[in-house]
Design a protein around this motif. Structure first.
Motif, PDB file in Angstrom:
ATOM      1  N   ASP A 132      -0.787  -4.956  -8.720  1.00  0.00           N
ATOM      2  CA  ASP A 132      -2.112  -4.759  -8.136  1.00  0.00           C
ATOM      3  C   ASP A 132      -1.998  -3.982  -6.825  1.00  0.00           C
ATOM      4  N   SER A 133      -2.758  -2.891  -6.708  1.00  0.00           N
ATOM      5  CA  SER A 133      -2.596  -2.001  -5.551  1.00  0.00           C
ATOM      6  C   SER A 133      -2.920  -2.671  -4.219  1.00  0.00           C
ATOM      7  N   SER A 134      -3.905  -3.568  -4.172  1.00  0.00           N
ATOM      8  CA  SER A 134      -4.202  -4.210  -2.888  1.00  0.00           C
ATOM      9  C   SER A 134      -3.102  -5.207  -2.515  1.00  0.00           C
ATOM     10  N   ASP A 135      -2.558  -5.937  -3.505  1.00  0.00           N
ATOM     11  CA  ASP A 135      -1.424  -6.826  -3.229  1.00  0.00           C
ATOM     12  C   ASP A 135      -0.216  -6.012  -2.764  1.00  0.00           C
ATOM     13  N   LYS A 136       0.023  -4.888  -3.434  1.00  0.00           N
ATOM     14  CA  LYS A 136       1.156  -4.028  -3.078  1.00  0.00           C
ATOM     15  C   LYS A 136       1.009  -3.519  -1.646  1.00  0.00           C
ATOM     16  N   ASN A 137      -0.179  -3.028  -1.300  1.00  0.00           N
ATOM     17  CA  ASN A 137      -0.406  -2.522   0.059  1.00  0.00           C
ATOM     18  C   ASN A 137      -0.220  -3.619   1.098  1.00  0.00           C
ATOM     19  N   GLN A 138      -0.733  -4.811   0.799  1.00  0.00           N
ATOM     20  CA  GLN A 138      -0.621  -5.937   1.724  1.00  0.00           C
ATOM     21  C   GLN A 138       0.851  -6.317   1.934  1.00  0.00           C
ATOM     22  N   GLN A 139       1.600  -6.451   0.836  1.00  0.00           N
ATOM     23  CA  GLN A 139       3.019  -6.806   0.953  1.00  0.00           C
ATOM     24  C   GLN A 139       3.817  -5.691   1.635  1.00  0.00           C
ATOM     25  N   THR A 140       3.513  -4.440   1.309  1.00  0.00           N
ATOM     26  CA  THR A 140       4.211  -3.311   1.925  1.00  0.00           C
ATOM     27  C   THR A 140       4.034  -3.346   3.442  1.00  0.00           C
TER      28      THR A 140
END
Length: 171
Positions: free
Chosen positions: A19-27
């Motif tokens: 999920d792109s929002s999860d990825k951005n948050q974790q990144t």
């Protein structure tokens, strides 16, 4: 224990469907930890991998003007060097990875090691070429990896040439 090929297939799919929002948050969280770390603060030359679209977003480090940024360049016999990063002097390899046109090797003091899965003690499943393990066999600097929450696994089959990373940055 799952075979590395099976882990590679599973993790590539997980990364491509992350999920792109999860990825951005974790990144952002992982990058903040790294930028606050002693190993980042003390490093002068940082080796950064050129990510494929589904891998960890290295944009923040590639644009870091406070450090000398170098990127991997593959050579025959599965060897690798690091060369200065210049966004205007890159080409696309047959593997689909961007590399420098330069052949001038640079020795980093910190390498950000890519991969698909890691154990808590730093052993990893990479893409299977062995480039990083060959390079790390004689490397005396620091190593780190950026790892999303689903990329930590309990065990990995190990070979005698597998080199663990020293620091894992994760959420």
């Amino acid at each position: 224990m799952k075979k590395k090929a099976e882990i590679r297939k599973k993790m590539k799919l997980a990364l491509k469907t992350f999920d792109s929002s999860d990825k951005n948050q974790q990144t952002q969280a992982i990058m903040a930890q790294f930028l606050a770390s002693d190993i980042y603060q003390q490093a002068q030359t940082i080796a950064v991998f050129m990510p494929m679209t589904f891998e960890f977003d290295m944009t923040r480090l590639l644009s870091d003007t406070s450090k000398r940024i170098v990127i991997p360049k593959t050579l025959p016999q599965r060897k690798m060097i690091f060369t200065d990063y210049d966004k205007d002097a890159l080409f696309l390899t047959p593997f689909g990875v961007r590399e420098s046109k330069s052949d001038m090797p640079v020795m980093p003091d910190l390498i950000i090691v890519p991969g698909l899965a890691w154990t808590e003690d730093g052993y990893r499943v990479g893409y299977g070429g062995g480039y990083y393990d060959r390079y790390l066999a004689d490397f005396t600097g620091e190593t780190a990896s950026f790892v999303y929450d689903f990329q930590i696994i309990s065990t990995i089959e190990r070979n005698k040439f597998d080199i663990p990373v020293r620091y894992i940055f994760k959420v």
